[in-house]
Design an enzyme around this catalytic site. Structure first.
Site, mmCIF file in Angstrom:
data_model
loop_
_atom_site.group_PDB
_atom_site.id
_atom_site.type_symbol
_atom_site.label_atom_id
_atom_site.label_comp_id
_atom_site.label_asym_id
_atom_site.label_seq_id
_atom_site.Cartn_x
_atom_site.Cartn_y
_atom_site.Cartn_z
ATOM 1 N N GLN A 78 0.711 -1.162 -0.034
ATOM 2 C CA GLN A 78 0.174 0.044 0.069
ATOM 3 C C GLN A 78 0.841 1.205 -0.124
ATOM 4 O O GLN A 78 1.059 1.794 1.047
ATOM 5 C CB GLN A 78 -0.967 0.051 1.280
ATOM 6 C CG GLN A 78 -2.129 0.932 1.142
ATOM 7 C CD GLN A 78 -3.170 0.758 0.346
ATOM 8 O OE1 GLN A 78 -3.679 -0.524 0.248
ATOM 9 N NE2 GLN A 78 -3.786 1.484 -0.554
ATOM 10 N N PHE A 79 1.389 1.582 -1.272
ATOM 11 C CA PHE A 79 2.253 2.891 -1.397
ATOM 12 C C PHE A 79 1.551 3.770 -0.842
ATOM 13 O O PHE A 79 2.241 5.177 -0.526
ATOM 14 C CB PHE A 79 2.983 2.757 -2.690
ATOM 15 C CG PHE A 79 2.049 3.329 -3.686
ATOM 16 C CD1 PHE A 79 1.935 4.665 -4.098
ATOM 17 C CD2 PHE A 79 1.528 2.545 -4.473
ATOM 18 C CE1 PHE A 79 1.026 5.185 -5.182
ATOM 19 C CE2 PHE A 79 0.463 2.877 -5.366
ATOM 20 C CZ PHE A 79 0.365 4.240 -5.614
ATOM 21 N N THR A 80 0.224 4.028 -0.955
ATOM 22 C CA THR A 80 -0.550 5.387 -0.646
ATOM 23 C C THR A 80 -0.564 5.625 0.739
ATOM 24 O O THR A 80 -0.852 6.619 0.916
ATOM 25 C CB THR A 80 -1.935 4.994 -1.049
ATOM 26 O OG1 THR A 80 -2.615 3.875 -0.492
ATOM 27 C CG2 THR A 80 -2.075 4.949 -2.750
#
Length: 146
Positions: A78-80
């Site tokens: 989950q890079f966000t």
């Protein structure tokens, strides 16, 4: 590293309409990797999450960990979680590049498995659909920089 950990009764991740991973009782872990993270960071966070005591004991207190309830983990990249939200359109330059993030994401998963847990996962960089039945709900935020 940053992680959003949700206690779940069940969770799954699908890619292109196919279930890639699913668990029963346990933790859904949304995992973001930052540019300063290391293997040591990944292992420490994995240990901390695996030892987290948020399952109820016989007195209704959050006192049991994942091992005590026989739970599993579903880990989704989950890079966000590293979004810069100072404007209306978030920027993601604060997230680690894939050449750093992928090995650390995989190290996190490996460390959880080394501890004896069943670990399912998504696919780094894929368009994924995540489903979960949250339990509580109980959701805990982790940030190794704090």
């Amino acid at each position: 590293m940053r992680a959003v950990v949700t206690r779940v009764r069940s969770a799954s991740v699908s890619i292109a309409g196919r279930v890639n991973g699913e668990i029963g009782q346990g933790y859904l872990v949304l995992l973001g990797v930052g540019p300063n993270d290391t293997e040591e960071t990944a292992c420490k966070l994995a240990d901390k999450i695996c030892n987290l005591r948020v399952f109820e004991d016989e007195n209704g207190k959050m006192n049991r960990n994942l091992e005590q309830v026989g739970g599993g983990l579903l880990v989704v990249s989950q890079f966000t979680l590293y979004a810069d939200t100072s404007s209306r359109r978030p920027g993601f330059s604060g997230a680690a590049k894939p050449e750093l993030a992928i090995p650390l994401y995989e190290r996190f998963i490996a460390r959880c498995r080394e501890r004896g847990f069943a670990v399912e996962h998504g696919e780094f960089g894929a368009d994924m659909q995540v489903a979960s039945v949250n339990d509580g709900p109980v959701t805990i935020l982790f940030d190794t920089e704090k």
